[in-house]
Design a protein around this motif. Sequence first.
Motif, PDB file in Angstrom:
ATOM      1  N   ASN A 168      19.464  72.274  53.877  1.00 20.15           N
ATOM      2  CA  ASN A 168      18.768  73.615  53.999  1.00 20.15           C
ATOM      3  C   ASN A 168      17.402  72.728  55.260  1.00 20.15           C
ATOM      4  O   ASN A 168      17.208  73.693  56.377  1.00 20.15           O
ATOM      5  N   LEU A 169      17.400  71.264  55.767  1.00 22.08           N
ATOM      6  CA  LEU A 169      16.170  71.161  56.633  1.00 22.08           C
ATOM      7  C   LEU A 169      16.806  70.508  57.998  1.00 22.08           C
ATOM      8  O   LEU A 169      16.271  70.506  58.896  1.00 22.08           O
ATOM      9  N   VAL A 170      18.010  70.324  57.877  1.00 13.57           N
ATOM     10  CA  VAL A 170      18.376  68.825  58.534  1.00 13.57           C
ATOM     11  C   VAL A 170      18.929  69.737  60.433  1.00 13.57           C
ATOM     12  O   VAL A 170      18.306  69.036  60.907  1.00 13.57           O
ATOM     13  N   ASP A 171      19.604  70.467  59.957  1.00 14.16           N
ATOM     14  CA  ASP A 171      19.295  71.356  61.418  1.00 14.16           C
ATOM     15  C   ASP A 171      17.764  71.980  61.845  1.00 14.16           C
ATOM     16  O   ASP A 171      17.628  72.642  63.182  1.00 14.16           O
ATOM     17  N   ASP A 172      17.158  72.143  61.533  1.00 13.69           N
ATOM     18  CA  ASP A 172      15.948  72.558  61.624  1.00 13.69           C
ATOM     19  C   ASP A 172      14.974  71.308  62.151  1.00 13.69           C
ATOM     20  O   ASP A 172      13.560  71.518  62.423  1.00 13.69           O
ATOM     21  N   MET A 173      15.000  69.863  61.743  1.00 10.56           N
ATOM     22  CA  MET A 173      13.781  69.043  61.917  1.00 10.56           C
ATOM     23  C   MET A 173      14.296  67.397  62.542  1.00 10.56           C
ATOM     24  O   MET A 173      15.458  67.157  61.675  1.00 10.56           O
ATOM     25  N   PRO A 174      14.264  66.536  63.120  1.00  8.44           N
ATOM     26  CA  PRO A 174      14.766  65.568  63.396  1.00  8.44           C
ATOM     27  C   PRO A 174      14.592  64.813  62.516  1.00  8.44           C
ATOM     28  O   PRO A 174      13.153  64.228  62.108  1.00  8.44           O
ATOM     29  N   ILE A 175      15.601  63.885  62.029  1.00 11.62           N
ATOM     30  CA  ILE A 175      14.879  62.978  60.675  1.00 11.62           C
ATOM     31  C   ILE A 175      15.466  60.956  61.409  1.00 11.62           C
ATOM     32  O   ILE A 175      16.827  61.340  62.078  1.00 11.62           O
ATOM     33  N   ASN A 176      14.361  61.028  60.649  1.00  9.12           N
ATOM     34  CA  ASN A 176      14.261  59.389  61.428  1.00  9.12           C
ATOM     35  C   ASN A 176      15.064  58.302  60.355  1.00  9.12           C
ATOM     36  O   ASN A 176      16.092  57.745  61.193  1.00  9.12           O
ATOM     37  N   LYS A 177      14.328  58.774  58.872  1.00  6.47           N
ATOM     38  CA  LYS A 177      15.559  57.792  58.416  1.00  6.47           C
ATOM     39  C   LYS A 177      15.209  58.582  57.136  1.00  6.47           C
ATOM     40  O   LYS A 177      14.438  59.549  57.161  1.00  6.47           O
ATOM     41  N   MET A 178      16.005  58.050  55.706  1.00  9.73           N
ATOM     42  CA  MET A 178      16.321  58.732  54.657  1.00  9.73           C
ATOM     43  C   MET A 178      16.169  57.804  53.790  1.00  9.73           C
ATOM     44  O   MET A 178      16.814  56.835  53.706  1.00  9.73           O
ATOM     45  N   ILE A 179      15.642  57.911  52.718  1.00 10.74           N
ATOM     46  CA  ILE A 179      15.166  56.370  51.408  1.00 10.74           C
ATOM     47  C   ILE A 179      16.033  57.316  50.144  1.00 10.74           C
ATOM     48  O   ILE A 179      15.512  58.162  49.455  1.00 10.74           O
ATOM     49  N   ALA A 180      16.311  56.374  49.243  1.00 12.71           N
ATOM     50  CA  ALA A 180      17.010  56.832  48.181  1.00 12.71           C
ATOM     51  C   ALA A 180      16.333  56.386  47.141  1.00 12.71           C
ATOM     52  O   ALA A 180      16.213  54.819  47.404  1.00 12.71           O
ATOM     53  N   VAL A 181      15.255  57.094  46.401  1.00 11.76           N
ATOM     54  CA  VAL A 181      15.740  55.526  44.955  1.00 11.76           C
ATOM     55  C   VAL A 181      15.675  55.802  43.550  1.00 11.76           C
ATOM     56  O   VAL A 181      16.218  56.808  43.496  1.00 11.76           O
ATOM     57  N   ARG A 182      15.740  55.112  42.857  1.00 11.97           N
ATOM     58  CA  ARG A 182      16.183  54.438  41.425  1.00 11.97           C
ATOM     59  C   ARG A 182      15.167  53.854  40.905  1.00 11.97           C
ATOM     60  O   ARG A 182      15.144  53.047  40.632  1.00 11.97           O
ATOM     61  N   PRO A 183      14.299  54.554  40.722  1.00  8.30           N
ATOM     62  CA  PRO A 183      13.280  54.408  39.489  1.00  8.30           C
ATOM     63  C   PRO A 183      14.079  53.358  38.977  1.00  8.30           C
ATOM     64  O   PRO A 183      14.207  53.049  38.019  1.00  8.30           O
ATOM     65  N   ASN A 184      12.725  52.065  39.000  1.00  4.34           N
ATOM     66  CA  ASN A 184      13.145  50.702  38.228  1.00  4.34           C
ATOM     67  C   ASN A 184      14.556  50.645  37.757  1.00  4.34           C
ATOM     68  O   ASN A 184      14.455  49.916  37.197  1.00  4.34           O
ATOM     69  N   ASP A 185      15.306  50.567  38.315  1.00  2.70           N
ATOM     70  CA  ASP A 185      16.972  50.344  38.685  1.00  2.70           C
ATOM     71  C   ASP A 185      17.475  49.238  40.237  1.00  2.70           C
ATOM     72  O   ASP A 185      18.336  50.169  40.462  1.00  2.70           O
ATOM     73  N   PRO A 186      17.481  47.974  39.935  1.00  2.00           N
ATOM     74  CA  PRO A 186      17.617  47.422  41.824  1.00  2.00           C
ATOM     75  C   PRO A 186      18.967  47.585  41.767  1.00  2.00           C
ATOM     76  O   PRO A 186      19.942  47.368  42.447  1.00  2.00           O
ATOM     77  N   LYS A 187      19.900  47.837  40.296  1.00  2.00           N
ATOM     78  CA  LYS A 187      21.113  47.231  40.374  1.00  2.00           C
ATOM     79  C   LYS A 187      21.248  48.584  40.485  1.00  2.00           C
ATOM     80  O   LYS A 187      22.627  48.029  41.763  1.00  2.00           O
ATOM     81  N   ARG A 188      21.117  49.634  40.615  1.00  2.00           N
ATOM     82  CA  ARG A 188      21.844  50.654  41.123  1.00  2.00           C
ATOM     83  C   ARG A 188      21.455  51.143  41.970  1.00  2.00           C
ATOM     84  O   ARG A 188      22.679  51.366  42.847  1.00  2.00           O
ATOM     85  N   ILE A 189      20.736  50.977  42.953  1.00  2.00           N
ATOM     86  CA  ILE A 189      20.326  50.838  44.278  1.00  2.00           C
ATOM     87  C   ILE A 189      21.261  49.372  45.061  1.00  2.00           C
ATOM     88  O   ILE A 189      21.941  50.253  46.092  1.00  2.00           O
ATOM     89  N   THR A 190      21.818  48.618  44.204  1.00  2.00           N
ATOM     90  CA  THR A 190      22.401  47.359  44.661  1.00  2.00           C
ATOM     91  C   THR A 190      23.875  48.511  44.856  1.00  2.00           C
ATOM     92  O   THR A 190      24.707  47.617  46.275  1.00  2.00           O
ATOM     93  N   ALA A 191      24.018  49.246  43.694  1.00  2.00           N
ATOM     94  CA  ALA A 191      25.529  49.514  43.375  1.00  2.00           C
ATOM     95  C   ALA A 191      25.831  50.498  44.379  1.00  2.00           C
ATOM     96  O   ALA A 191      26.537  50.337  45.850  1.00  2.00           O
ATOM     97  N   LEU A 192      24.686  51.387  44.978  1.00  6.44           N
ATOM     98  CA  LEU A 192      24.454  52.785  45.700  1.00  6.44           C
ATOM     99  C   LEU A 192      25.258  51.594  47.436  1.00  6.44           C
ATOM    100  O   LEU A 192      25.339  52.597  48.073  1.00  6.44           O
TER     101      LEU A 192
END
Length: 315
Positions: free
Chosen positions: A149-173
């Motif tokens: 709902n915020l996407v049209d109202d503000m510029p987004i420079n970057k986004m971060i996906a977080v998977r706490p303490n699970d780097p393997k899932r981040i690699t797959a993502l």
Amino acid sequence: MTDTPNTTDTPIELIAVDLDGTLLNSDNQLSARNEQALKDAMSQGVRVIIATGKTRASAADLFQRLQLNAPGIFVQGLMIYQPDGTISHQQTLHPDVVRQMLTYIEERGYEVVLYSGSRLIANRLNDRVNALTVDYHEPAPELAGPLVNLVDDMPINKMIAVRPNDPKRITALRWQIERQLDGQASVVQSMVRDMLEIVPPGSSKGAALRTVLKQLNIPAERVLAIGDAENDLAMLKLAGISVAVGNAAQAVKDAADHVVASNQDDGVAEAIERFVLKRQPEAATTSAEAAPESPAEDQATDAAASDEKPQESDE
């Protein structure tokens, strides 16, 4: 190796240095030796540029302590700030890309943090998301309702996906979303293995550094760049002298002209003493000798453009 090699007789006019894992030690502090080396270089007229994947607010303490008088590169090269705090360059993600990635990532249970200027907006707050503030001195993430709902109202420079303490899932993502993006955005990591960053295509610390050098009329061969992670590769490739600290990812060491001591052992100071001040590097200080943080509130990945450096899956 760099594209614009520096000869031993060519003086360095600018130092570009990463923060986390490079200039700062594992306690996210600036050591006395690193601080003195930077100040000695500046006293000789050398410009010092902070180049970090984080916001400018995270480095406010360093600007005050070092009295930096050059532009700074922030948010993975997506924002360039002048010394007075004004923004001279900014890149944002296309809203359609943000919507697509939000839907895909949130449906799979990942935490998401949107960066908009100096603001961080999260879909959920937990210890790992709050670590952006506690460990990396970013502004406190704001909790919002559906982020889409915020996407049209503000510029987004970057986004971060977080998977706490699970780097393997981040690699797959990473593998999954790179296929979906198909060049509409870039994916990058710092040395924080359970976080993944999505940034505008063609953006990098190296691209931002090229812009700054043009503004300052400084040739790339007169630059010393120091880093530790994938998001530093484009910057290292551009600089006349590229240096990896001893704790850097292997791919970064392989790409650099030189490898110095780790961030715990004042590798940045060693590089400045060798290549800028032209003196024998001093004995390394221990982490216990690190300079204390000043009382300021705030302290401190980069996908290389395709014509600068291929990525590897290394703030």
